[in-house]
Design a protein around this motif. Sequence first.
Motif, PDB file in Angstrom:
ATOM      1  N   GLY A 119       0.833  -1.192   0.000  1.00 28.06           N
ATOM      2  CA  GLY A 119       0.000   0.000   0.000  1.00 28.06           C
ATOM      3  C   GLY A 119       0.864   1.235   0.000  1.00 28.06           C
ATOM      4  N   GLY A 120       0.239   2.380  -0.098  1.00 30.04           N
ATOM      5  CA  GLY A 120       0.981   3.628  -0.130  1.00 30.04           C
ATOM      6  C   GLY A 120       0.089   4.807   0.197  1.00 30.04           C
ATOM      7  N   VAL A 121       0.742   5.935   0.440  1.00 29.45           N
ATOM      8  CA  VAL A 121       0.055   7.181   0.780  1.00 29.45           C
ATOM      9  C   VAL A 121       0.637   8.289  -0.081  1.00 29.45           C
ATOM     10  N   ARG A 122      -0.212   9.168  -0.569  1.00 27.55           N
ATOM     11  CA  ARG A 122       0.242  10.375  -1.249  1.00 27.55           C
ATOM     12  C   ARG A 122      -0.283  11.573  -0.490  1.00 27.55           C
ATOM     13  N   SER A 176      -4.305  11.009  -0.181  1.00 30.71           N
ATOM     14  CA  SER A 176      -4.922   9.778  -0.672  1.00 30.71           C
ATOM     15  C   SER A 176      -4.106   8.587  -0.213  1.00 30.71           C
ATOM     16  N   ASN A 177      -4.722   7.444  -0.255  1.00 26.31           N
ATOM     17  CA  ASN A 177      -3.979   6.211   0.012  1.00 26.31           C
ATOM     18  C   ASN A 177      -4.499   5.122  -0.918  1.00 26.31           C
ATOM     19  N   HIS A 178      -3.674   4.108  -1.136  1.00 26.79           N
ATOM     20  CA  HIS A 178      -4.063   3.033  -2.039  1.00 26.79           C
ATOM     21  C   HIS A 178      -3.491   1.717  -1.555  1.00 26.79           C
ATOM     22  N   GLY A 225      -7.762   2.714  -4.602  1.00 28.93           N
ATOM     23  CA  GLY A 225      -7.462   3.735  -3.605  1.00 28.93           C
ATOM     24  C   GLY A 225      -8.599   4.710  -3.442  1.00 28.93           C
ATOM     25  N   VAL A 226      -8.367   5.687  -2.581  1.00 30.81           N
ATOM     26  CA  VAL A 226      -9.379   6.700  -2.315  1.00 30.81           C
ATOM     27  C   VAL A 226      -8.673   8.008  -2.010  1.00 30.81           C
ATOM     28  N   THR A 269      -2.243  21.925   2.703  1.00 29.44           N
ATOM     29  CA  THR A 269      -2.638  23.328   2.813  1.00 29.44           C
ATOM     30  C   THR A 269      -4.115  23.511   3.146  1.00 29.44           C
ATOM     31  N   ASN A 270      -4.898  22.464   3.020  1.00 30.82           N
ATOM     32  CA  ASN A 270      -6.317  22.536   3.345  1.00 30.82           C
ATOM     33  C   ASN A 270      -6.608  21.442   4.366  1.00 30.82           C
ATOM     34  N   ARG A 271      -6.581  21.826   5.629  1.00 27.14           N
ATOM     35  CA  ARG A 271      -6.672  20.828   6.703  1.00 27.14           C
ATOM     36  C   ARG A 271      -8.107  20.570   7.143  1.00 27.14           C
ATOM     37  N   ARG A 272      -9.057  20.805   6.229  1.00 26.67           N
ATOM     38  CA  ARG A 272     -10.452  20.471   6.513  1.00 26.67           C
ATOM     39  C   ARG A 272     -10.641  18.970   6.518  1.00 26.67           C
ATOM     40  N   MET A 273     -11.583  18.514   7.290  1.00 25.52           N
ATOM     41  CA  MET A 273     -11.936  17.102   7.264  1.00 25.52           C
ATOM     42  C   MET A 273     -12.552  16.754   5.908  1.00 25.52           C
ATOM     43  N   PRO A 274     -12.372  15.527   5.440  1.00 27.56           N
ATOM     44  CA  PRO A 274     -12.917  15.154   4.132  1.00 27.56           C
ATOM     45  C   PRO A 274     -14.438  15.288   4.087  1.00 27.56           C
ATOM     46  N   THR A 275     -14.926  15.835   2.977  1.00 26.54           N
ATOM     47  CA  THR A 275     -16.375  15.914   2.748  1.00 26.54           C
ATOM     48  C   THR A 275     -16.819  14.904   1.704  1.00 26.54           C
ATOM     49  N   ARG A 276     -15.850  14.423   0.882  1.00 29.32           N
ATOM     50  CA  ARG A 276     -16.160  13.410  -0.118  1.00 29.32           C
ATOM     51  C   ARG A 276     -15.000  12.429  -0.211  1.00 29.32           C
ATOM     52  N   LEU A 277     -15.341  11.175  -0.444  1.00 29.08           N
ATOM     53  CA  LEU A 277     -14.341  10.150  -0.715  1.00 29.08           C
ATOM     54  C   LEU A 277     -14.389   9.849  -2.206  1.00 29.08           C
ATOM     55  N   LEU A 278     -13.285  10.087  -2.892  1.00 34.65           N
ATOM     56  CA  LEU A 278     -13.227   9.918  -4.342  1.00 34.65           C
ATOM     57  C   LEU A 278     -12.513   8.608  -4.662  1.00 34.65           C
ATOM     58  N   PRO A 279     -13.241   7.573  -5.054  1.00 33.24           N
ATOM     59  CA  PRO A 279     -12.591   6.289  -5.362  1.00 33.24           C
ATOM     60  C   PRO A 279     -11.769   6.366  -6.638  1.00 33.24           C
ATOM     61  N   GLN A 280     -10.712   5.585  -6.702  1.00 38.33           N
ATOM     62  CA  GLN A 280      -9.859   5.514  -7.878  1.00 38.33           C
ATOM     63  C   GLN A 280      -9.262   4.113  -7.970  1.00 38.33           C
ATOM     64  N   ASN A 281      -8.743   3.785  -9.115  1.00 43.71           N
ATOM     65  CA  ASN A 281      -8.150   2.454  -9.300  1.00 43.71           C
ATOM     66  C   ASN A 281      -7.245   2.478 -10.526  1.00 43.71           C
TER      67      ASN A 281
END
Length: 705
Positions: free
Chosen positions: A297-300, A307-309, A333-334, A342-354
């Motif tokens: 796995g990984g984190v960006r 994001s992480n995958h 990933g998501v 730079t934007n430390r707001r809590m997530p409002t949407r989870l964007l799936p990716q693959n």
Amino acid sequence: MRVALFLALCSFLSACGGYRGTRDVVMDVELTSQDTGGDPKVVDPDEVLEGLATVESSRFLGIFDGVFFDYEVFDETVLARDLERIERYYRARGYYEAKVTAARVVRDDPDDPEDHGVKVQIRVREGSPVVTKSVRISGIEHLPFDVATAALSARKLEPGAVFDEVSFEDSKKAIAEALGDRGYAFVKVTGKAEVDVARHEANVGFEVEPGPLASYGPIRITGLSEIPEDRVRANLLFEEGEPYARGDVEEARNALNELGVFASVDIRQDTSKPNTRIVPIHVIVRESALRAVRLGGGVRADNISLSNHLRAGWEDRNFLGGLRQFSIETRPGVTYFPTSFTNRRMPTRLLPQNRIRVDLRQRAFIEGRTTGFVAGEYNVYPLLYDLSPVDGEEPPDPDLEPIVGYHEVRAQTGLERAFFNHHLYARVSYNWQANFPFMYQRDIPDGLDQVQVSFPELETILDFRDDRLHPKSGFYISNSLQVAGYVFQGTVSDVRIRPELRLYHSVLRRKITLAARATVGLLFPGDYGGTLSDDDVDTGDARSIEDQHKLLFRAFFSGGANSNRGYSFRGVGPHGPVGFLVPTGLDCRLQENIGGCTRPTGGLTLWEASFEVRFPVSGPLSMVTFADASDVTSGEANFRFTVPHLSVGPGVRYETPVGPLRLDIGYRVPSMQKVGASKLPEDEGRAGKLLGLDLAIHLALAEAF
């Protein structure tokens, strides 16, 4: 406040390094010349000191001693042996009268009984060197002219040069290799040097016994289990009965190692029977594991997104026999929108990716060292931009942002081959790519249709680095040439060229590596790109959206973890309203809405330059300091060096089994964004800030270059 914290940290580190126990420890080792009064001019002092057992204690960041590193304890017996090593080193380099005249041990603070740090000062009188008076090579008189010339050119010692024992031994080896490359497998070279120390001269002679010309004898391959022998033989590129050449055998060994299926490769040559004029070859291999399952796995994390995958894959390097390599991998990933550095707001949407990729490669395709390949890939991902606030403006509202996603399909097929002992690589391929847009958030705008790119590509690489993963010296040159559309169809027509140069050099006993990179990009579009030069572009016009959509996939962008690290991904270059990315309800004609409308549009001309100083810290931990500069312009072949977008900063590396995990912090130098002006042009956009500073942070895997 920041200055106080820095001083407190320095005090803490100094305190950590203050205790040295009760034994003397080596804080510095210095080699000076009695003849010059300074550094030796006749040898490299770093090379001499590197071979000693008495070494200075390492310092954290080159400043703080006793932090992370153990001290090097001083030992008089070890030092005595080191002094003998120094004299032997000088004599081997032709300075037979060299003598260590002084070896002082000086305390850092003689008035402090608790301070056990010492400096070792070694002084050497070099004396006059022994000069090579003559170099004679006998036994080559009856060889063909070109062979004799090669033997003469191979010597490492020249008349008039200082007599160096290393060069003497290297000359014997080089002469033998020169004849071996020309078919003389049974060559023997002996050397003799008559050294007159009193006269400071040496007469050198090499006696060559070339033996007969040879050809390859029977070729035997052992150690194979699953790998087919015919594919291995094809990679050798020589057969029984052909003329012998030493270089061909060495290149064959490297070619077998490059197959990636052997844990070890050994090619033995039987040169014990010169009367037969044949050289039997025995290839001994040991197969490695041919099948593997990958899980990870990984984190960006950067100024754009968090994001992480996951990663799952399977590989078979002898798929269905025949030395075929088959692999399949998926990376679901998501992305946690709009969270970023730079934007430390809590997530409002989870964007799936693959990402799903399938590769099939056939070794020894057409001929022994050519590989044929075919690959397919499917990706689904969001298109995101930096939503950092800029000075004097409210940050964009993430809930109003149109978030475009893409179903991307790629296909590739082609051939690749290595030349010149794997220093030159060439790949020719045909590529097809189609991107089908959809919306993660908001409605899809009119005119946002699919983009299809169809192009052949020629990639070339010239690689003379000492190590591919952790280079310390050498150079790397690459180029990519693409011709899209035209007779190859698709919705895009252009010519795209991108060469790159990388340089590496080690200093200070190879502890510090200097690395540099420079690249340019040239794009010549045939049926798009008009919006880049149109100041009155209508962002809502379908034709404008189509044009900008093509630029998204073909134009050049700069900025990001592997580019200019003071900027977010795509942060350098022309910016402006992009029709399909304008937030709902914003009028881009109003000044107060510029920040919300402006997005990178890309350009047709790119240049980038980077410089790094890489140095170890402790074990798997290392650090770098870097400077990055780049620019992107909207014109064709329009290089602009007055807008360098210079960024500098530190980076931390931690070595992992899959490469270094790195964290880079890039600071945009205010006076070096545009030379001779107080601010960037309006069409450059304005980069957001981090903690009120002109910073960008990047967390990534593998070196930047």
